[in-house]
Design a protein around this motif. Sequence first.
Motif, PDB file in Angstrom:
ATOM      1  N   ALA A   1      -2.515  10.783   2.618  1.00 43.00           N
ATOM      2  CA  ALA A   1      -2.465  10.502   1.172  1.00 43.00           C
ATOM      3  C   ALA A   1      -3.161   9.192   0.816  1.00 43.00           C
ATOM      4  N   LYS A   2      -3.516   8.390   1.831  1.00 43.63           N
ATOM      5  CA  LYS A   2      -4.030   7.041   1.546  1.00 43.63           C
ATOM      6  C   LYS A   2      -5.381   7.092   0.844  1.00 43.63           C
ATOM      7  N   LYS A   3      -5.490   6.306  -0.204  1.00 38.87           N
ATOM      8  CA  LYS A   3      -6.729   6.266  -0.994  1.00 38.87           C
ATOM      9  C   LYS A   3      -6.920   4.865  -1.533  1.00 38.87           C
ATOM     10  N   LYS A   4      -8.200   4.512  -1.740  1.00 42.14           N
ATOM     11  CA  LYS A   4      -8.478   3.238  -2.405  1.00 42.14           C
ATOM     12  C   LYS A   4      -8.850   3.535  -3.844  1.00 42.14           C
ATOM     13  N   THR A   5      -8.310   2.756  -4.761  1.00 41.22           N
ATOM     14  CA  THR A   5      -8.707   2.850  -6.164  1.00 41.22           C
ATOM     15  C   THR A   5      -8.901   1.409  -6.629  1.00 41.22           C
ATOM     16  N   ARG A   6      -9.080   1.226  -7.928  1.00 40.30           N
ATOM     17  CA  ARG A   6      -9.187  -0.149  -8.399  1.00 40.30           C
ATOM     18  C   ARG A   6      -7.813  -0.810  -8.496  1.00 40.30           C
ATOM     19  N   TYR A   7      -6.750  -0.039  -8.256  1.00 38.39           N
ATOM     20  CA  TYR A   7      -5.396  -0.586  -8.361  1.00 38.39           C
ATOM     21  C   TYR A   7      -4.878  -1.057  -7.005  1.00 38.39           C
ATOM     22  N   ARG A   8      -3.724  -1.714  -7.061  1.00 38.26           N
ATOM     23  CA  ARG A   8      -3.087  -2.288  -5.874  1.00 38.26           C
ATOM     24  C   ARG A   8      -2.963  -1.250  -4.761  1.00 38.26           C
ATOM     25  N   GLN A   9      -3.346  -1.709  -3.571  1.00 40.12           N
ATOM     26  CA  GLN A   9      -3.233  -0.817  -2.420  1.00 40.12           C
ATOM     27  C   GLN A   9      -1.887  -1.054  -1.728  1.00 40.12           C
ATOM     28  N   TRP A  10      -1.210   0.012  -1.369  1.00 39.27           N
ATOM     29  CA  TRP A  10       0.084  -0.098  -0.702  1.00 39.27           C
ATOM     30  C   TRP A  10      -0.094   0.324   0.748  1.00 39.27           C
ATOM     31  N   ASP A  11       0.747  -0.243   1.644  1.00 37.79           N
ATOM     32  CA  ASP A  11       0.711   0.292   3.004  1.00 37.79           C
ATOM     33  C   ASP A  11       2.074   0.892   3.356  1.00 37.79           C
ATOM     34  N   THR A  12       2.097   1.623   4.455  1.00 35.58           N
ATOM     35  CA  THR A  12       3.293   2.392   4.802  1.00 35.58           C
ATOM     36  C   THR A  12       4.504   1.474   5.008  1.00 35.58           C
TER      37      THR A  12
ATOM     38  N   ALA B   1       2.503   9.439  -3.367  1.00 34.73           N
ATOM     39  CA  ALA B   1       1.812   9.075  -4.609  1.00 34.73           C
ATOM     40  C   ALA B   1       1.423   7.593  -4.583  1.00 34.73           C
ATOM     41  N   LEU B   2       2.327   6.738  -4.085  1.00 39.85           N
ATOM     42  CA  LEU B   2       2.035   5.291  -4.069  1.00 39.85           C
ATOM     43  C   LEU B   2       0.917   4.938  -3.095  1.00 39.85           C
ATOM     44  N   LEU B   3       0.880   5.633  -1.955  1.00 34.42           N
ATOM     45  CA  LEU B   3      -0.163   5.331  -0.961  1.00 34.42           C
ATOM     46  C   LEU B   3      -1.544   5.702  -1.484  1.00 34.42           C
ATOM     47  N   GLY B   4      -1.588   6.483  -2.550  1.00 38.71           N
ATOM     48  CA  GLY B   4      -2.864   6.777  -3.208  1.00 38.71           C
ATOM     49  C   GLY B   4      -3.287   5.677  -4.178  1.00 38.71           C
TER      50      GLY B   4
END
Length: 231
Positions: free
Chosen positions: A100-111, A145-148
């Motif tokens: 599910a991991k994705k980079k966007t312009r928003y904050r990146q979360w890790d597991t 969803a958050l990891l995206g």
Amino acid sequence: MLEIKDIEVFYGETQAVFGASLTVNPGEIVALLGPNGAGKTTTIRSIMGLTPARTGSIAFDDADITHMATHKIARKGIGWVPDDRRIFPTLTVARNLSIAKKKTRYRQWDTEEMFGIFSALEYLMGRDCENLSGGEMQMVAISRALLGSPGLVLFDEPSQGLAPKIVQDVMKTITRLKSEGISALVVEQNAIAALEVSDRAYVMDRGMIIHEGSAKDLLEDAALRRRLIGM
Ligand code: ATP
């Protein structure tokens, strides 16, 4: 942040949404309430590009996403927690999360950060998802969803099938996301639970938005709530 203008949505020739307009401002939690068949899920599906609006427009961060492909909409920073969770049942929790991991312009979360939000998650990582309880699946769906790396998360009936204590935990998590600057659109049949964490609320009926106002007003006015939602 999200601006839906006057959308009409059809399943084949059957119209499900009749000119709905709705906005979610940055940092806001917005509830979308209404009875069965009102068109709430269809509205969410339209935002995600699964049932694209036939007329009207949907903009996210000032970009027109009305006819964009679903994977591109997700990459722009919209997360989705569907009502049926849609987790791969034969994959482990860890695998469901890693894909599910994705980079966007928003904050990146890790597991690791997910373990801070859902302490039980760490101990479930090796389990196949088909063996999880409803509450555990919802944890995975929200973490996915958050990891995206979303700026906005669409929650479709997050309380569905969950015990009251877990509903409270899920609602607390939505408030926690707000404190991290993430906006949310929360579709719920459980109006009280959604209104308690929302800033504003819309009520939908028969494919139309029939009310818009502050969540507090709707929470405090049982008569208005009964008239609008029948509860
Ligand atoms: P619920 O909480 O029951 O899911 P809802 O407010 O989310 O209600 P929708 O699921 O969006 O409502 O349904 C809106 C309308 O669209 C309903 O009349 C429903 O029967 C119809 N509808 C939903 N999905 C389909 C589909 N795949 N094909 C045809 N009609 C559909």
